[in-house]
Design a protein around this motif. Structure first.
Motif, mmCIF file in Angstrom:
data_model
loop_
_atom_site.group_PDB
_atom_site.id
_atom_site.type_symbol
_atom_site.label_atom_id
_atom_site.label_comp_id
_atom_site.label_asym_id
_atom_site.label_seq_id
_atom_site.Cartn_x
_atom_site.Cartn_y
_atom_site.Cartn_z
ATOM 1 N N THR A 52 -33.663 14.391 33.710
ATOM 2 C CA THR A 52 -34.936 14.871 34.256
ATOM 3 C C THR A 52 -35.302 14.029 35.464
ATOM 4 O O THR A 52 -35.363 12.804 35.369
ATOM 5 C CB THR A 52 -36.058 14.809 33.201
ATOM 6 O OG1 THR A 52 -35.726 15.658 32.107
ATOM 7 C CG2 THR A 52 -37.387 15.257 33.787
ATOM 8 N N GLU A 53 -35.549 14.696 36.583
ATOM 9 C CA GLU A 53 -36.003 14.022 37.800
ATOM 10 C C GLU A 53 -37.514 14.179 37.890
ATOM 11 O O GLU A 53 -38.045 15.264 37.646
ATOM 12 C CB GLU A 53 -35.364 14.662 39.026
ATOM 13 C CG GLU A 53 -33.853 14.609 39.040
ATOM 14 C CD GLU A 53 -33.262 15.477 40.128
ATOM 15 O OE1 GLU A 53 -34.012 16.015 40.968
ATOM 16 O OE2 GLU A 53 -32.036 15.624 40.132
ATOM 17 N N GLY A 54 -38.210 13.109 38.250
ATOM 18 C CA GLY A 54 -39.655 13.168 38.403
ATOM 19 C C GLY A 54 -40.067 13.050 39.851
ATOM 20 O O GLY A 54 -39.613 12.150 40.559
ATOM 21 N N SER A 95 -46.331 2.912 33.116
ATOM 22 C CA SER A 95 -46.486 4.102 33.943
ATOM 23 C C SER A 95 -47.851 4.737 33.751
ATOM 24 O O SER A 95 -48.534 4.511 32.773
ATOM 25 C CB SER A 95 -45.411 5.141 33.600
ATOM 26 O OG SER A 95 -45.584 5.602 32.275
ATOM 27 N N THR A 96 -48.229 5.518 34.730
ATOM 28 C CA THR A 96 -49.374 6.406 34.626
ATOM 29 C C THR A 96 -49.212 7.464 35.701
ATOM 30 O O THR A 96 -48.629 7.201 36.743
ATOM 31 C CB THR A 96 -50.715 5.674 34.787
ATOM 32 O OG1 THR A 96 -51.781 6.627 34.620
ATOM 33 C CG2 THR A 96 -50.859 5.056 36.171
ATOM 34 N N GLY A 97 -49.671 8.665 35.455
ATOM 35 C CA GLY A 97 -49.629 9.631 36.531
ATOM 36 C C GLY A 97 -49.224 11.031 36.143
ATOM 37 O O GLY A 97 -48.967 11.325 34.987
ATOM 38 N N ASN A 98 -49.216 11.872 37.146
ATOM 39 C CA ASN A 98 -48.821 13.270 37.030
ATOM 40 C C ASN A 98 -47.529 13.470 37.809
ATOM 41 O O ASN A 98 -47.375 12.949 38.903
ATOM 42 C CB ASN A 98 -49.898 14.180 37.621
ATOM 43 C CG ASN A 98 -51.184 14.113 36.840
ATOM 44 O OD1 ASN A 98 -51.291 14.665 35.768
ATOM 45 N ND2 ASN A 98 -52.167 13.391 37.373
ATOM 46 N N TRP A 99 -46.617 14.267 37.232
ATOM 47 C CA TRP A 99 -45.299 14.455 37.820
ATOM 48 C C TRP A 99 -44.918 15.928 37.833
ATOM 49 O O TRP A 99 -45.305 16.679 36.962
ATOM 50 C CB TRP A 99 -44.241 13.701 37.016
ATOM 51 C CG TRP A 99 -44.531 12.257 36.859
ATOM 52 C CD1 TRP A 99 -45.289 11.685 35.874
ATOM 53 C CD2 TRP A 99 -44.118 11.203 37.712
ATOM 54 N NE1 TRP A 99 -45.350 10.333 36.068
ATOM 55 C CE2 TRP A 99 -44.645 10.009 37.179
ATOM 56 C CE3 TRP A 99 -43.343 11.155 38.864
ATOM 57 C CZ2 TRP A 99 -44.420 8.773 37.777
ATOM 58 C CZ3 TRP A 99 -43.115 9.912 39.451
ATOM 59 C CH2 TRP A 99 -43.650 8.751 38.902
#
Length: 103
Positions: free
Chosen positions: A13-15, A87-91
């Motif tokens: 999986t690539e983010g 980590s934190t965030g939207n991808w």
């Protein structure tokens, strides 16, 4: 990963960040995929693009992913007492499958 049809696949999986994200991860992980409205989900349903939100700090982290048509949610737990996960965030993710065994 394996599904109920006994398909076995290796995946990558690539983010791609969609906001200000920070991430470094090198842990083992497990995930569970639940279909929406009783839909059965197989490995090939997970191939392609999805949106992911993740958060983690220290030994344990987690994320939830869904494709644009929201046919499933993928719940992932990382770390499990080992590895590194910050980590934190939207991808925006893209998952590719590589067949090991297909029934």
């Amino acid at each position: 990963m394996a599904d109920s049809k006994y398909n076995l696949d290796f995946y990558i999986t690539e983010g791609i960040p969609t906001k200000n994200n920070v991430s470094f991860s090198a842990p083992p992980e497990v995930f569970y995929v639940s279909g929406i409205h009783g839909r059965k989900i197989y490995n090939n349903n997970l191939e392609g693009y999805a949106n992911q939100f993740g958060i983690g700090l220290g030994p344990v982290g987690g994320s939830v992913s869904s494709p644009d048509d929201i046919t499933y949610h993928q719940w992932t737990v990382t770390g499990l007492g080992g590895g590194i996960d910050v980590s934190t965030g939207n991808w925006r993710t893209c998952t590719r499958l590589y067949k090991i065994y297909e029934r």
